[in-house]
Design an enzyme around this catalytic site. Structure first.
Site, PDB file in Angstrom:
ATOM      1  N   GLU A  92      -2.761  12.444 102.633  1.00 50.35           N
ATOM      2  CA  GLU A  92      -3.576  13.653 102.508  1.00 50.35           C
ATOM      3  C   GLU A  92      -2.728  14.855 102.085  1.00 50.35           C
ATOM      4  O   GLU A  92      -3.180  15.681 101.285  1.00 50.35           O
ATOM      5  CB  GLU A  92      -4.277  13.941 103.831  1.00 50.35           C
ATOM      6  N   GLU A 150      -1.495  18.675 104.729  1.00 50.73           N
ATOM      7  CA  GLU A 150      -2.425  17.634 105.186  1.00 50.73           C
ATOM      8  C   GLU A 150      -3.799  18.242 105.450  1.00 50.73           C
ATOM      9  O   GLU A 150      -4.835  17.674 105.075  1.00 50.73           O
ATOM     10  CB  GLU A 150      -1.883  16.982 106.454  1.00 50.73           C
ATOM     11  N   ASP A 168      -6.983  16.986 103.253  1.00 46.43           N
ATOM     12  CA  ASP A 168      -8.134  16.351 103.891  1.00 46.43           C
ATOM     13  C   ASP A 168      -9.431  16.881 103.291  1.00 46.43           C
ATOM     14  O   ASP A 168     -10.374  16.119 103.021  1.00 46.43           O
ATOM     15  CB  ASP A 168      -8.074  16.617 105.396  1.00 46.43           C
ATOM     16  N   ASP A 207      -1.532  10.739 107.103  1.00 45.35           N
ATOM     17  CA  ASP A 207      -1.306  12.185 106.997  1.00 45.35           C
ATOM     18  C   ASP A 207      -0.559  12.548 105.718  1.00 45.35           C
ATOM     19  O   ASP A 207      -0.895  13.534 105.046  1.00 45.35           O
ATOM     20  CB  ASP A 207      -0.510  12.673 108.206  1.00 45.35           C
TER      21      ASP A 207
END
Length: 223
Positions: free
Chosen positions: A119, A44, A48, A116
């Site tokens: 990502e 994650e 991101d 989450d």
């Protein structure tokens, strides 16, 4: 033996991914509540940044606007709420690997978890397939959001701050007044107040969204 079910492999194929290193994708789908040695948090973190770069490049290429407007749209397009909305649209929830308690607490509907995992999947894509294919994936999955209104309107917190300054008021103050539920399905209530004007509350699955909703509610009530 495959580490992903045939149903999940078929789902991946439907969104344009053919996993080669299946444990990597299992990790991306696994929540920390599951009895496993891995979870999606590290992926994650990576995803991101991948998403941010992909969207920033896309905006630079397609949108002729100053830095402030580009940042406004970027923040909206990469937000957890947007990631979760896309995750819901493509059916991520059906393939997430959750522990018993998280399932019982509604983890498959959690905006935090869905965002989450979305990502984390981009992080896995970057590691296995590189930036170019990950960028293509983002542009495919985010096309509807990119073409829509995300980030066009001024953020409610910015709008409230400017309203307060323009009306000779003190700056808004945000206070967390309630938090309930387990970490993976938490609900936050934030109260925003402007001295000698009033206050309003907002509730959401994370503090940032709760603050945004509180600011929006304040503007609707007092501005």
């Amino acid at each position: 033996m495959s580490t992903l079910s045939q149903d999940t492999l078929d789902w991946f194929a439907g969104i344009g991914i053919e996993p080669r290193e299946e444990p990597l994708w299992v990790e991306a789908l696994t929540h920390g509540s599951h009895d496993s040695t891995v979870d999606y948090e590290r992926l994650e973190f990576l995803g991101d940044r991948v998403l941010g770069l992909c969207v920033a490049e896309w905006l630079y290429e397609k949108v002729d606007a100053p830095e402030g407007k580009l940042s406004q749209r970027l923040n909206a397009l990469v937000s957890r709420a947007t990631c979760a909305r896309i995750a819901r649209r493509i059916g991520v929830a059906d393939h997430m690997i959750l522990g018993k308690q998280a399932r019982e607490d509604g983890g498959r509907e959690s905006t935090n978890i869905l965002g989450d995992v979305m990502e984390a999947l981009l992080g896995a894509s970057f590691l296995e397939r590189g930036f170019s294919e990950s960028r293509d994936l983002v542009r495919s999955l985010w096309a509807e959001e990119f073409a829509g209104d995300a980030g066009h309107a001024k953020h409610p917190k910015s709008a409230l701050q400017e309203w307060a300054a323009g009306n000779g008021r003190k700056q808004p103050e945000y206070v967390l007044v309630n938090r309930e539920g387990p970490d993976h399905a938490a609900r936050f209530t934030v109260r925003v107040s402007v001295k000698n004007v009033g206050e309003a509350d907002g509730t959401a699955t994370n503090k940032q969204e709760a603050e945004k909703r509180a600011a929006k509610a304040f503007m609707e009530k007092y501005a």
